[in-house]
Design a protein around this motif. Sequence first.
Motif, PDB file in Angstrom:
ATOM      1  N   ASN A  68       0.914  -1.115   0.070  1.00  0.00           N
ATOM      2  CA  ASN A  68       0.193   0.069  -0.016  1.00  0.00           C
ATOM      3  C   ASN A  68       0.800   1.477  -0.036  1.00  0.00           C
ATOM      4  OD1 ASN A  68      -2.063  -1.913  -0.032  1.00  0.00           O
ATOM      5  ND2 ASN A  68      -2.699  -1.287   2.206  1.00  0.00           N
ATOM      6  N   ASP A 118      -4.267  -3.431  -0.826  1.00  0.00           N
ATOM      7  CA  ASP A 118      -4.507  -2.984  -1.881  1.00  0.00           C
ATOM      8  C   ASP A 118      -3.482  -2.861  -3.098  1.00  0.00           C
ATOM      9  OD1 ASP A 118      -7.112  -1.826  -0.740  1.00  0.00           O
ATOM     10  OD2 ASP A 118      -5.685  -0.020   0.110  1.00  0.00           O
ATOM     11  N   ASN A 128      -2.656  -6.123  -7.427  1.00  0.00           N
ATOM     12  CA  ASN A 128      -3.660  -5.202  -6.273  1.00  0.00           C
ATOM     13  C   ASN A 128      -4.545  -6.447  -5.873  1.00  0.00           C
ATOM     14  OD1 ASN A 128      -2.917  -2.591  -7.301  1.00  0.00           O
ATOM     15  ND2 ASN A 128      -3.899  -3.018  -9.302  1.00  0.00           N
TER      16      ASN A 128
END
Length: 170
Positions: A68, A118, A128
Motif C-alpha cells: 500500500n 490494496d 492489486n
Amino acid sequence: PQDSEQHGPPRGRGFFWLGAIALLAGLTALFSAVDDRSRGAQMVQSNGSGVVLQRDRSGHYLAVGQINGVEVEFLIDTGATDVAIPGSLARELGLEFGPPVTVMTAAGPDSAWMTRLDEVRLGQLYLNNVRGTITRAPMDEVLLGMSFLRHFSLSQQGDMLVIEGGTDRK
C-alpha cells in the motif's frame, strides 16, 4: 597480608577483564548478526519483466518492497500461503483485521486475521487486491507468500532467485 597483594593481580581484576572480553565478543557477534540480517539479500536487477534476488548468508531471499505504498522488507517464502504481516506493522498500515483464522507456523498452530492488501510491489512486479494474513508473531519481515508469488514465474539459478512477471495482475 601485604605479601599476597604483591603476588599478582587481585582475583577481582581478572574476573573483570574476563567479563569485559566476553561482553565484547558477545556484542561483536550480535552486531555481526544484525548487520548480516539488515543487509539482507540484494535486489540485483529490477526491470519491466522481473527481479533477481541474491540469497543471503543464511540461505534466505530478502528484498525491500511495498505494501500500500509503504516500504517493507520481504522474506520470500514459497511455503507461506499468504502475504503474512506482523500485527504491529498491520496497525501502522491501517489494515483491517478481518475474520480470525488459525494458521500453521513453524512453532505450531496460531491465531491470525485475514486482510486484503490494496497493492503489493516488489521492484516492478505488483498486484492489486492481494490476500494477506495478519499474524500475532513478532516478525522483522513480511513473509511474501504464494498469494502474491503464484502470479509470477520463479526460478532459482545458483544463489539467485529470478521472479518474472506473469500475465495475471488483477
